[in-house]
Design a protein around this motif. Structure first.
Motif, PDB file in Angstrom:
ATOM      1  N   GLY B 207       0.833  -1.201   0.000  1.00 31.07           N
ATOM      2  CA  GLY B 207       0.000   0.000   0.000  1.00 31.07           C
ATOM      3  C   GLY B 207       0.866   1.248   0.000  1.00 31.07           C
ATOM      4  O   GLY B 207       0.656   2.177  -0.793  1.00 31.07           O
ATOM      5  N   ILE B 210       2.744   1.747  -3.432  1.00 27.48           N
ATOM      6  CA  ILE B 210       1.836   2.135  -4.521  1.00 27.48           C
ATOM      7  C   ILE B 210       1.414   3.587  -4.331  1.00 27.48           C
ATOM      8  O   ILE B 210       1.360   4.383  -5.265  1.00 27.48           O
ATOM      9  N   GLN B 211       1.189   3.939  -3.055  1.00 28.90           N
ATOM     10  CA  GLN B 211       0.825   5.312  -2.748  1.00 28.90           C
ATOM     11  C   GLN B 211       1.993   6.258  -3.034  1.00 28.90           C
ATOM     12  O   GLN B 211       1.797   7.388  -3.466  1.00 28.90           O
ATOM     13  N   THR B 281      -5.106   2.621  -9.668  1.00 25.89           N
ATOM     14  CA  THR B 281      -3.969   2.519  -8.761  1.00 25.89           C
ATOM     15  C   THR B 281      -4.391   2.901  -7.349  1.00 25.89           C
ATOM     16  O   THR B 281      -3.966   2.280  -6.365  1.00 25.89           O
ATOM     17  N   LYS B 282      -5.231   3.938  -7.265  1.00 24.54           N
ATOM     18  CA  LYS B 282      -5.746   4.332  -5.948  1.00 24.54           C
ATOM     19  C   LYS B 282      -6.509   3.187  -5.310  1.00 24.54           C
ATOM     20  O   LYS B 282      -6.377   2.931  -4.106  1.00 24.54           O
ATOM     21  N   ALA B 285      -4.080   0.568  -4.000  1.00 30.19           N
ATOM     22  CA  ALA B 285      -3.480   0.962  -2.712  1.00 30.19           C
ATOM     23  C   ALA B 285      -4.485   0.709  -1.591  1.00 30.19           C
ATOM     24  O   ALA B 285      -4.143   0.143  -0.542  1.00 30.19           O
ATOM     25  N   TYR B 288      -4.700  -2.867  -0.511  1.00 28.36           N
ATOM     26  CA  TYR B 288      -3.616  -3.306   0.374  1.00 28.36           C
ATOM     27  C   TYR B 288      -3.764  -2.731   1.784  1.00 28.36           C
ATOM     28  O   TYR B 288      -3.521  -3.428   2.771  1.00 28.36           O
ATOM     29  N   GLU B 315      -1.996   5.940   5.080  1.00 19.71           N
ATOM     30  CA  GLU B 315      -2.865   6.057   3.909  1.00 19.71           C
ATOM     31  C   GLU B 315      -3.161   7.518   3.581  1.00 19.71           C
ATOM     32  O   GLU B 315      -3.302   7.879   2.413  1.00 19.71           O
TER      33      GLU B 315
END
Lengths: 319, 319
Positions: B207, B210-211, B281-282, B285, B288, B315
């Motif tokens: 997560g 990716i973020q 993609t958001k 994330a 995860y 997050e």
């Protein structure tokens, strides 16, 4: 001496077999190919042999001993891989260095991986407390300090002999100390016993390195498995270069600038010979080897003779 | 949330104090100046904070916990120092990287030293067996594998999303797993407990990374403290670049070759937006982060809420 030689050859073969048997994964090949290549390379395995000789004093299980031996050899290997990048050395034990065969990134990562695998092996020792791992890591930090001093010296006009000896004690002696001391620590021996092993290793290391400096000027490339003179060209300070430079600054500088690639080795050799520097350096190496013998004599172990013969072996090596 | 924020700020300050108090010697300055410089640098200290949060679950002595926290932060630091050399990154946390401020040799050696100090600190933990150190080193090897894959990907035309996720799990997730698992291992908890922590860390790591990829394209340089777009210029594969390149090979190549330094970020941003890649993609994330929350819920500990808030904190970060 023959029985001892057989023993050394036997241990060396066992070490090489164990190195080959290490479960190094195939992938990612970017990490593990250079690691496998590095471990396949030559090397006299002097440090892991010392681990086994010292461990024999306490009848430590050879399989457990091998874990210490391998972790010491891998620690040594890791420092060589990274030092070769820093020193821009292209050959090691007759084969291309990792950063030459692959690139700097591969070599940095391979070194990191080798050191980590060394610790993973060390942690498989049964029933150890922090003392073994703690000594192991303090040794690494001291080796890093030694390499740092060595790099720093490259840019300093004057290095004292004392500073040089301190540097090689860290860079070479610390690891031989660890090879001698770790089986002893593992066996739970007293601090004074550990200290004697430590001293033994440091003396041996200084003898070893001074002799290495001597061999660099008296041996040939084929025997040494690395390009000679490379160190001299890069102004690497050896004990003899330091003596020459500190005592005969003008003469030395003139000698270097007037020499060509073809005659520099002969010129330097003659200069060291005429000024008595070779003789003095030989007796300095002898002093350290004898001091390491004195340290062994203080150890209460049944196989002192093997360790004394190990010192002889190192003192008499020709490469 | 306010109490939790206070707690995080308190822990972060304690970690920074402890980092400052580390007895890093003055000499040799060639080794220790870059190490001190590196540890003084910024950093959110998320990994050592996680160590403390997890340790609170077992009321572990905070001083002992700090040893694990520092060794995790130093391990992180070591990998950054070496990665920065390999990736030729010039800035890190708003200050010059070591190999930029000094040179490659200094940075290699500083990294080696930092990792070694991490292990020396870990070995001062009272009453540990091999398990802690063993997990610590296996984590490092996995991070090396992750970096190796990352380097390998630079020269590969096609990277699957699966391969990318495997790479970031090793490069980022493994260390977050270790931050969560080490206090648990230290406390002698069961293997299934350790496994939940491990999963939690891996989900959180994926997560997080990716973020990070998302922030790289949506944030600005000042906030991130490193030069943006540099990764894109060097063809660094992020999850979004991989999606774009795999699905729209011609369009993507054309976009890159037709963009200038001034408009590339906007062009890429628009492309990711129009193709739905940002949205996808958001949500990846999010998946995860939610999976990491599920793993926490399985842990039988009294401060689950703190760990859940920690996931929220990560997050919601904007840099």
């Amino acid at each position: 001496m023959s029985d001892f030689n057989d023993l050394i050859i036997f241990i060396q073969k066992e070490i090489n077999k164990s190195l080959k048997r290490l479960p190094i994964p195939d992938k990612p090949s970017y990490l593990y190919d250079p690691i496998r290549y590095s471990l396949k390379g030559g090397g006299k395995r002097l440090r892991p042999i010392l681990v086994h000789l010292m461990g024999r004093a306490f009848n430590i299980d050879p399989d457990e001993l091998m874990k210490i031996a391998l972790s010491i050899e891998l620690l040594h290997n890791f420092t060589l891989v990274h030092d070769d990048i820093m020193d821009k050395d292209t050959m090691r034990h007759g084969q291309k260095t990792i950063h030459t065969k692959w690139d700097t990134s591969s070599a940095i990562l391979a070194g990191d991986g080798i050191y980590t695998i060394a610790q993973i092996i060390l942690n498989t020792l049964s029933g150890i407390d922090n003392a073994v791992s703690s000594y192991f890591n303090k040794t690494t930090l001291e080796i890093c300090e030694g390499q740092a001093l060595d790099k720093k010296f490259e840019n300093e006009p004057i290095i004292t002999e004392k500073a040089y000896l301190n540097m090689i004690e860290k860079k070479t002696g610390a690891l031989l100390s660890a090879a001698a001391a770790l089986p002893v620590i593992y066996n739970g021996e007293s601090q004074s016993f550990i200290n004697y092993c430590d001293s033994f290793g440091r003396y041996l290391g200084n003898g070893f390195q001074i002799q290495d400096d001597l061999l660099e000027i008296t041996s040939d490339e084929k025997t040494m498995g690395k390009s000679l003179e490379s160190d001299i060209y890069k102004c690497k300070k050896t004990i003899m270069v330091i003596k020459a430079h500190n005592r005969y600054p003008q003469k030395w500088d003139k000698l270097i600038s007037n020499s060509s690639k073809n005659n520099i080795k002969n010129n330097i050799h003659s200069f060291f010979d005429e000024t008595g520097i070779i003789k003095e350096t030989k007796s300095s190496a002898e002093f350290y080897f004898n001091s390491s013998r004195e340290a062994i004599k203080k150890l209460k172990i049944h196989n002192k003779n093997e360790l004394l013969q190990f010192v002889d072996l190192i003192e008499k090596r020709t490469y």
